[in-house]
Design a protein around this motif. Structure first.
Motif, mmCIF file in Angstrom:
data_model
loop_
_atom_site.group_PDB
_atom_site.id
_atom_site.type_symbol
_atom_site.label_atom_id
_atom_site.label_comp_id
_atom_site.label_asym_id
_atom_site.label_seq_id
_atom_site.Cartn_x
_atom_site.Cartn_y
_atom_site.Cartn_z
ATOM 1 N N VAL A 163 9.255 10.888 -1.602
ATOM 2 C CA VAL A 163 9.672 11.667 -0.427
ATOM 3 C C VAL A 163 9.570 10.874 0.873
ATOM 4 C CG1 VAL A 163 9.211 13.938 -1.402
ATOM 5 C CG2 VAL A 163 7.355 12.666 -0.308
ATOM 6 N N GLY A 164 8.893 9.744 0.855
ATOM 7 C CA GLY A 164 8.791 8.925 2.066
ATOM 8 C C GLY A 164 8.068 9.635 3.197
ATOM 9 N N ALA A 165 7.025 10.400 2.856
ATOM 10 C CA ALA A 165 6.362 11.222 3.868
ATOM 11 C C ALA A 165 5.398 10.440 4.747
ATOM 12 C CB ALA A 165 5.617 12.363 3.187
ATOM 13 N N CYS A 166 4.676 9.475 4.186
ATOM 14 C CA CYS A 166 3.585 8.862 4.954
ATOM 15 C C CYS A 166 3.998 7.586 5.681
ATOM 16 C CB CYS A 166 2.395 8.599 4.038
ATOM 17 S SG CYS A 166 2.626 7.209 2.899
ATOM 18 N N ARG A 167 4.954 6.856 5.152
ATOM 19 C CA ARG A 167 5.465 5.585 5.701
ATOM 20 C C ARG A 167 4.455 4.436 5.601
ATOM 21 N NH1 ARG A 167 10.323 7.514 5.274
ATOM 22 N NH2 ARG A 167 11.246 5.807 6.468
ATOM 23 N N VAL A 168 3.399 4.628 4.838
ATOM 24 C CA VAL A 168 2.404 3.554 4.684
ATOM 25 C C VAL A 168 3.014 2.358 3.950
ATOM 26 C CG1 VAL A 168 0.288 2.977 3.410
ATOM 27 C CG2 VAL A 168 0.343 4.986 4.859
ATOM 28 N N CYS A 169 4.040 2.612 3.154
ATOM 29 C CA CYS A 169 4.605 1.560 2.299
ATOM 30 C C CYS A 169 5.727 0.779 2.992
ATOM 31 C CB CYS A 169 5.132 2.169 1.009
ATOM 32 S SG CYS A 169 6.544 3.239 1.295
ATOM 33 N N VAL A 170 5.782 0.843 4.323
ATOM 34 C CA VAL A 170 6.910 0.198 5.008
ATOM 35 C C VAL A 170 6.942 -1.318 4.762
ATOM 36 C CG1 VAL A 170 7.333 1.868 6.864
ATOM 37 C CG2 VAL A 170 5.569 0.080 7.146
ATOM 38 N N PRO A 179 0.835 -1.211 0.000
ATOM 39 C CA PRO A 179 0.000 0.000 0.000
ATOM 40 C C PRO A 179 0.868 1.260 0.000
ATOM 41 C CG PRO A 179 0.052 -0.961 2.192
ATOM 42 C CD PRO A 179 0.789 -1.919 1.294
ATOM 43 N N THR A 180 0.342 2.323 -0.581
ATOM 44 C CA THR A 180 1.057 3.608 -0.604
ATOM 45 C C THR A 180 0.057 4.736 -0.380
ATOM 46 O OG1 THR A 180 0.738 3.753 -2.992
ATOM 47 C CG2 THR A 180 2.850 2.876 -2.253
ATOM 48 N N LEU A 181 0.560 5.886 -0.065
ATOM 49 C CA LEU A 181 -0.309 7.060 0.059
ATOM 50 C C LEU A 181 0.388 8.297 -0.529
ATOM 51 C CD1 LEU A 181 -3.109 7.814 1.112
ATOM 52 C CD2 LEU A 181 -2.048 8.452 3.269
ATOM 53 N N CYS A 182 1.585 8.602 -0.045
ATOM 54 C CA CYS A 182 2.247 9.814 -0.565
ATOM 55 C C CYS A 182 2.919 9.569 -1.911
ATOM 56 C CB CYS A 182 3.259 10.353 0.443
ATOM 57 S SG CYS A 182 4.726 9.342 0.665
ATOM 58 N N HIS A 183 3.191 8.333 -2.241
ATOM 59 C CA HIS A 183 3.861 8.015 -3.506
ATOM 60 C C HIS A 183 2.975 8.408 -4.683
ATOM 61 C CE1 HIS A 183 6.009 5.672 -6.525
ATOM 62 N NE2 HIS A 183 4.854 5.149 -6.866
ATOM 63 N N TYR A 184 3.560 9.077 -5.673
ATOM 64 C CA TYR A 184 2.814 9.401 -6.889
ATOM 65 C C TYR A 184 3.777 9.349 -8.056
ATOM 66 C CZ TYR A 184 -0.836 11.294 -9.782
ATOM 67 O OH TYR A 184 -1.796 11.430 -10.741
ATOM 68 N N SER A 227 9.369 1.441 1.373
ATOM 69 C CA SER A 227 9.741 0.763 0.120
ATOM 70 C C SER A 227 9.757 1.701 -1.081
ATOM 71 C CB SER A 227 8.793 -0.403 -0.147
ATOM 72 O OG SER A 227 7.480 0.071 -0.285
ATOM 73 N N CYS A 228 9.023 2.826 -1.006
ATOM 74 C CA CYS A 228 8.988 3.742 -2.157
ATOM 75 C C CYS A 228 10.299 4.504 -2.297
ATOM 76 C CB CYS A 228 7.814 4.711 -2.058
ATOM 77 S SG CYS A 228 7.967 5.922 -0.749
ATOM 78 N N CYS A 229 11.097 4.547 -1.219
ATOM 79 C CA CYS A 229 12.361 5.300 -1.264
ATOM 80 C C CYS A 229 13.573 4.386 -1.208
ATOM 81 C CB CYS A 229 12.452 6.249 -0.073
ATOM 82 S SG CYS A 229 11.233 7.533 -0.103
HETATM 83 FE FE1 FES Z 1 4.417 7.253 1.547
HETATM 84 FE FE2 FES Z 1 6.142 5.378 0.706
HETATM 85 S S1 FES Z 1 4.160 5.768 -0.004
HETATM 86 S S2 FES Z 1 6.361 6.730 2.342
#
Ligand code: FES
Length: 357
Positions: free
Chosen positions: A46-53, A35-40, A65-67
């Protein structure tokens, strides 16, 4: 030269990635959901939300994982109890720090935070819900902003700066007072915003919404159709959302790619009133003499009148005394026929188009 692929393991599956790819990209390419949220896509990670840990073996903590770029031999786990527990905590904190009232939210059914809550099976947040109490920005006719629903993912900021390069939005303040908006806390209407609506398109929640679509239809009631914008000659691909034969809102189409790659300008996104406008001309109106009122006539009558007039002008002054201006709201085929008519029937090259972009 063939690119060297990097081997790694995700959830026990041996996979390969290109150097520089992130764990998230590699997982998605291999059908593994994170899952992701801030990733676009097309904006900086930017790794802002950390939902993708995810868990990475031998890492000191969970990693976004997005960063995180892939490295050879990396062992990644995406669905361990520690990962799910962290994701739940993150989503509960986001939920409780805003006013996420899905009953009246325009994004209900299309909200990425709502989807995460459901996917993580969170009944309600274990923290007290404390919305920040911002006033809703409602002083323009196109975009409504409700920062009480903002999760500070920064997608609007990056879309404004990196995709449209308008450089209007950024973060201001610090900590729990952090907010997103134009400089000096100005409203959109009092800033250098050009109302392209890119921020609206990328917002994952109901923080930035399409004002004309408010209360006009739920996301699941709208029928989506891809079409080409009629405003200029670029040919931007857009999705129109229709309910009861009425266009409710417009969004840039990202899947088709060229020429606009999902972006739109203010006219393409918000200038749709003309479609259903009561003053829109649907039948020919004709004034036979200078001081007559305009009267509705049949197409046959209008065309035969124009034909007589053009023939008379051509006979008296020659074909080059006539010029034709075509419209960007016509299709290529219609414009082709128009220039053919001017050249082959009228006999002039005096033909132009209002959108030679
Ligand atoms: Fe937000 Fe990775 S999707 S930190």
């Amino acid at each position: 030269m063939e690119k060297k692929r990097i081997p790694l393991t995700i959830d026990g599956k041996n996979v390969e990635a290109n150097a520089g790819q992130t764990v998230l990209e590699c997982a998605r390419e291999n059908g593994i959901f994170i899952p992701t949220l801030c990733h676009y896509e097309k904006t900086t990670n930017v790794g802002a939300c950390r939902v993708c840990v995810v868990e990475v073996e031998n890492a000191r903590s969970l990693v976004a994982s997005c960063c995180m770029p892939v490295t050879p031999g990396m062992i990644v786990r995406t669905d361990t109890p520690a990962v799910r527990s962290a994701q739940k905590m993150i989503v509960e904190l986001l939920w409780s720090s805003g006013d996420h009232n899905c009953l009246t939210c325009e994004q209900n059914g299309a909200c990425e935070l709502q989807n995460l809550v459901y996917w993580l099976q969170i009944e309600k947040p274990r923290f007290e819900i404390e919305p920040p109490g911002y006033a809703i920005e409602d002083n323009n006719s196109m975009i409504q902003r409700d920062l009480n629903k903002c999760v500070l993912c920064g997608r609007c900021v990056r879309a404004c700066n990196e995709i449209q390069v308008n450089e209007v939005l950024d973060f201001s303040m610090r900590g729990s007072h952090a907010k997103v908006g134009p400089a000096f806390d100005a409203d959109y209407i009092n800033s250098s915003c050009v109302f392209c609506g890119e921020c609206l398109q990328v917002c994952p929640t109901g923080a930035i919404t399409f004002k004309q679509a408010k209360f006009a239809g739920r996301p699941w009631e709208l029928q989506k159709t891809r079409t080409t914008c009629t405003y200029c000659g670029v040919g931007c691909q857009m999705d129109v959302f229709v309910k009861d034969n009425k266009v409710i809102k417009v969004s840039g189409n990202r899947e088709y790619g060229k020429p606009n790659e999902g972006s739109l300008c203010v006219k393409g996104r918000f200038g749709m009133d003309f479609i259903q406008h009561p003053s829109r001309l649907k039948k020919p109106l004709m004034r036979r003499n200078k001081n007559d009122e305009l009267k509705e006539v049949s197409w046959e009558e209008a065309i035969s009148f124009i034909s007589d007039k053009l023939s008379a002008i051509k006979k008296k002054n020659g074909p080059d005394s006539i010029a034709g201006l075509a419209s960007a709201r016509c299709t290529n085929e219609e414009n082709y026929l128009f220039q053919k008519f001017m050249r082959a029937v009228i006999g002039t090259n005096n033909v132009d188009h209002c959108a030679r972009l």
